[in-house]
Design an enzyme around this catalytic site. Sequence first.
Site, PDB file in Angstrom:
ATOM      1  N   CYS A 159       3.432   9.582  -1.417  1.00 53.01           N
ATOM      2  CA  CYS A 159       3.040   8.661  -0.346  1.00 53.01           C
ATOM      3  C   CYS A 159       3.833   9.095   0.881  1.00 53.01           C
ATOM      4  O   CYS A 159       4.385  10.194   0.905  1.00 53.01           O
ATOM      5  CB  CYS A 159       3.265   7.198  -0.743  1.00 53.01           C
ATOM      6  SG  CYS A 159       4.971   6.731  -1.056  1.00 53.01           S
ATOM      7  N   HIS A 202      18.001  15.721 -18.313  1.00 52.78           N
ATOM      8  CA  HIS A 202      18.852  14.621 -18.781  1.00 52.78           C
ATOM      9  C   HIS A 202      18.086  13.317 -18.987  1.00 52.78           C
ATOM     10  O   HIS A 202      18.390  12.565 -19.905  1.00 52.78           O
ATOM     11  CB  HIS A 202      19.974  14.343 -17.776  1.00 52.78           C
ATOM     12  CG  HIS A 202      20.997  15.432 -17.699  1.00 52.78           C
ATOM     13  ND1 HIS A 202      22.254  15.235 -17.163  1.00 52.78           N
ATOM     14  CD2 HIS A 202      20.973  16.735 -18.074  1.00 52.78           C
ATOM     15  CE1 HIS A 202      22.944  16.361 -17.211  1.00 52.78           C
ATOM     16  NE2 HIS A 202      22.185  17.298 -17.754  1.00 52.78           N
TER      17      HIS A 202
HETATM   18  C1  RB5 Z   1       1.758   4.197   4.360  1.00 53.76           C
HETATM   19  O1  RB5 Z   1       1.737   4.061   5.741  1.00 53.76           O
HETATM   20  C2  RB5 Z   1       3.171   4.219   3.817  1.00 53.76           C
HETATM   21  O2  RB5 Z   1       3.742   2.954   3.959  1.00 53.76           O
HETATM   22  C3  RB5 Z   1       3.157   4.676   2.374  1.00 53.76           C
HETATM   23  O3  RB5 Z   1       2.551   5.907   2.284  1.00 53.76           O
HETATM   24  C4  RB5 Z   1       4.511   4.878   1.716  1.00 53.76           C
HETATM   25  O4  RB5 Z   1       5.392   5.557   2.549  1.00 53.76           O
HETATM   26  C5  RB5 Z   1       5.133   3.736   1.075  1.00 53.76           C
HETATM   27  O5  RB5 Z   1       6.213   3.847   0.459  1.00 53.76           O
END
Ligand code: RB5
Length: 151
Positions: free
Chosen positions: A66, A99
């Site tokens: 993300c 680990h």
């Molecule tokens: C998306 O904008 C962002 O909040 C997501 O990809 C991530 O970084 C969340 O942890």
Amino acid sequence: MKIGIAADHGGFTLKQQLFRLLEEEDYHITDFGAESLDLKDDYPDYVAPLARAVASGLVDRGIAICGSGVGAAIVANKFKGVRAALITETYSAHQGVEHDQLNLLCLGGRVIGPELAKEIIFAFLHAHYTGEERHQRRLDKLDEIENDSFK
Ligand code: RB5
């Protein structure tokens, strides 16, 4: 080794690059989405199916991306049997497997570039759990905690 990969919009570009790389390296890789860049999508919608696949053994290891890698790690660790961590360098990528039996690697698509991501992924995929007594003892304790909290 079967690999699964997933990303929201924050990790989409990096996922596409890494998917191609892993295919070229002859890994059996399944893409759990997103299928296209959607700036309004939500990381749990892609990371949860990937984490389920890791938990059920459908894939051996997962890679979730993300924007920061934080949300991906939080979602993935909701699933019993998944041991996920946000990784930003190669030492933890292999030591986490050796680990702690790390089985789901989380990356921040807005934090690291493709070259470092590749090195981290190869360190993760080439590593094996050592099974040493002290590590197994700790993992057994994690299982106990997990079994209690999922009751
Ligand atoms: C998306 O904008 C962002 O909040 C997501 O990809 C991530 O970084 C969340 O942890």
